[in-house]
Design an enzyme around this catalytic site. Structure first.
Site, PDB file in Angstrom:
ATOM      1  N   LYS A 188       7.742 -11.101  31.835  1.00 38.65           N
ATOM      2  CA  LYS A 188       7.897 -10.122  32.911  1.00 38.65           C
ATOM      3  C   LYS A 188       6.725 -10.189  33.886  1.00 38.65           C
ATOM      4  O   LYS A 188       6.915 -10.217  35.101  1.00 38.65           O
ATOM      5  CB  LYS A 188       8.015  -8.712  32.310  1.00 38.65           C
ATOM      6  CG  LYS A 188       8.473  -7.676  33.308  1.00 38.65           C
ATOM      7  CD  LYS A 188       8.572  -6.291  32.693  1.00 38.65           C
ATOM      8  CE  LYS A 188       9.569  -6.236  31.566  1.00 38.65           C
ATOM      9  NZ  LYS A 188       9.930  -4.841  31.216  1.00 38.65           N
ATOM     10  N   LYS A 211       2.371  -5.291  24.021  1.00 41.74           N
ATOM     11  CA  LYS A 211       3.180  -4.096  23.783  1.00 41.74           C
ATOM     12  C   LYS A 211       2.625  -3.405  22.551  1.00 41.74           C
ATOM     13  O   LYS A 211       2.130  -4.068  21.636  1.00 41.74           O
ATOM     14  CB  LYS A 211       4.635  -4.476  23.530  1.00 41.74           C
ATOM     15  CG  LYS A 211       5.633  -3.387  23.865  1.00 41.74           C
ATOM     16  CD  LYS A 211       6.053  -3.470  25.319  1.00 41.74           C
ATOM     17  CE  LYS A 211       7.076  -2.432  25.702  1.00 41.74           C
ATOM     18  NZ  LYS A 211       7.555  -2.633  27.067  1.00 41.74           N
ATOM     19  N   VAL A 218      15.338   5.370  33.454  1.00 43.60           N
ATOM     20  CA  VAL A 218      15.860   4.244  34.241  1.00 43.60           C
ATOM     21  C   VAL A 218      17.351   4.448  34.552  1.00 43.60           C
ATOM     22  O   VAL A 218      17.772   4.370  35.709  1.00 43.60           O
ATOM     23  CB  VAL A 218      15.640   2.901  33.505  1.00 43.60           C
ATOM     24  CG1 VAL A 218      16.262   1.750  34.286  1.00 43.60           C
ATOM     25  CG2 VAL A 218      14.155   2.653  33.303  1.00 43.60           C
ATOM     26  N   ALA A 269      19.430   1.204  27.667  1.00 46.18           N
ATOM     27  CA  ALA A 269      19.009   2.002  26.508  1.00 46.18           C
ATOM     28  C   ALA A 269      18.358   1.098  25.474  1.00 46.18           C
ATOM     29  O   ALA A 269      17.149   0.922  25.467  1.00 46.18           O
ATOM     30  CB  ALA A 269      20.207   2.744  25.933  1.00 46.18           C
TER      31      ALA A 269
HETATM   32  C1  PPY Z   1       7.863  -2.573  30.661  1.00 49.60           C
HETATM   33  O1  PPY Z   1       8.227  -2.919  31.783  1.00 49.60           O
HETATM   34  O2  PPY Z   1       8.559  -2.803  29.660  1.00 49.60           O
HETATM   35  C2  PPY Z   1       6.581  -1.884  30.515  1.00 49.60           C
HETATM   36  O3  PPY Z   1       6.003  -1.885  29.489  1.00 49.60           O
HETATM   37  C3  PPY Z   1       6.135  -1.203  31.746  1.00 49.60           C
HETATM   38  C4  PPY Z   1       4.673  -1.120  31.969  1.00 49.60           C
HETATM   39  C5  PPY Z   1       3.845  -2.185  31.840  1.00 49.60           C
HETATM   40  C6  PPY Z   1       2.513  -2.055  32.118  1.00 49.60           C
HETATM   41  C7  PPY Z   1       2.033  -0.873  32.528  1.00 49.60           C
HETATM   42  C8  PPY Z   1       2.894   0.182  32.659  1.00 49.60           C
HETATM   43  C9  PPY Z   1       4.207   0.066  32.369  1.00 49.60           C
END
Ligand code: PPY
Length: 341
Positions: A67, A79, A186, A240
């Site tokens: 991403k 994460k 979202v 979801a």
């Molecule tokens: C994601 O898009 O899955 C996220 O974790 C979003 C995100 C990433 C970094 C900072 C804040 C939110």
């Protein structure tokens, strides 16, 4: 097995802490720091066992690497998962978030966090008490960018337009049937964009109060959980759960395209081929749901205005998704393979 999960994972580091006071597991997965410090949200929920929490964290962190590579922002993928016991009290939850913030601070910038399922901007404020400056998406009242949901939804909406243009040479959504799974931050914002664009919106949801709101108060067509993967629509927008595109659901899908906001939509690698073989256009999740991560990091590290952030989200999704479609067509490969390249 922890050993197997870590050995087969292609990421860098996993930090695991057992939080004795709450009996929660804190897992921070650092998948890649090649492009910058790892960043990604904190998922907080109950898991049947710690091992599935670790598995979730490792997979989600890998998705964040892709991403951020798509976003052009100088961050890598990470994460965190906090696996809490069921029925944790608000008081012990807050204390847990503060201990978690202290752990992030100890990592000294290896990992930046933000919200994910089960955590909010208000929670980021709490984490930042001990974890600053490594916390994105705090509330605007404390100087943060607030919720990333609306920006993610804007990107998914743009992805739906580009997918429609690819399929029908027309990006207008007037009268297109779009099924949105999940009405969280979202899904709800996406439904709003779709309604304004004149789409016929169907939604699926498991929480009674949300069902009542979207069906009875707002008048959208409700699709029961057992019918989500068999309902005819132009675009299916899963916002979801992860893993909803798998060997048991794909053969039943009656949509022309899947454009979703949730992370890790494909249960396994082969599911991209399965969709392709079924003639369903798949827009890779991390390409279309990049909006939240892109906007929040832009707002908080590049001084973007909200207008600039929104424009960057639209342009980034348009550009990368068009590239993905072009490459997939040119090389006769799946869109998932094209995006990865
Ligand atoms: C994601 O898009 O899955 C996220 O974790 C979003 C995100 C990433 C970094 C900072 C804040 C939110």
């Amino acid at each position: 097995m922890i050993e197997v999960l870590l050995r087969e994972w292609d990421g860098e580091t996993a930090v695991i802490r057992y939080d004795r006071p709450t009996e929660a597991w804190i897992i921070i997965a650092i998948h890649s720091t090649r492009l910058g410090p790892a960043a990604g949200g904190t998922r907080m929920r109950h898991y049947p066992e710690a091992e599935s929490a670790l598995q979730d964290a490792l997979r989600l962190a890998a998705g964040m690497t892709l991403k951020f590579a798509t976003s052009g922002m100088p961050f890598g993928g990470g994460k965190a998962v906090i696996a809490v016991p069921p029925g944790i009290t608000q008081k012990s939850r807050l204390a847990l978030l503060r201990r978690y913030g202290a752990l992030i601070h100890q990592l000294g910038g290896l990992y930046y966090t933000g919200p994910d399922l089960g955590t909010s901007s208000a929670d980021m404020d709490i984490i930042a008490e001990t974890g600053a400056p490594y916390v994105f998406s705090r509330t605007p009242a404390t100087g943060g960018a607030g919720s990333s949901g609306p920006y993610t939804a804007l990107g998914v909406f743009t992805g739906i337009q580009i997918a429609c243009e690819h399929l029908w040479q027309d990006r207008a959504l007037d009268g297109r049937r779009v099924l949105v799974q999940g009405t969280g931050s979202v899904g709800a914002a996406l439904i709003d964009h779709l309604r304004l664009a004149g789409a016929e919106v169907l939604f699926s949801e498991v929480e009674d109060s949300a069902i009542r709101h979207f069906r009875d108060e707002l008048g959208f067509e409700f699709v029961a959980s057992e019918a989500v993967y068999t309902t005819e629509c132009d675009v299916f927008a899963p916002c979801a759960l992860g893993g909803v595109l798998n060997a048991s659901t794909i053969p039943h899908l009656k949509c022309q395209a899947v454009v979703g906001g949730a992370n890790n939509l494909l249960a396994a690698q082969g599911d991209a081929e399965r969709l392709y073989a079924n003639g369903i256009l798949y827009t890779p999740d991390y390409v279309v749901n990049v909006g939240g991560a892109l906007a929040v990091t832009g707002l908080e590290t590049q001084d973007w205005t909200q207008e600039r952030a929104a424009a960057e989200v639209v342009q980034t999704v348009q550009r990368s998704l068009s590239q993905v479609f072009d490459l997939a067509e040119k090389e006769s490969i799946t869109t998932a393979a094209a995006a990865y390249h």
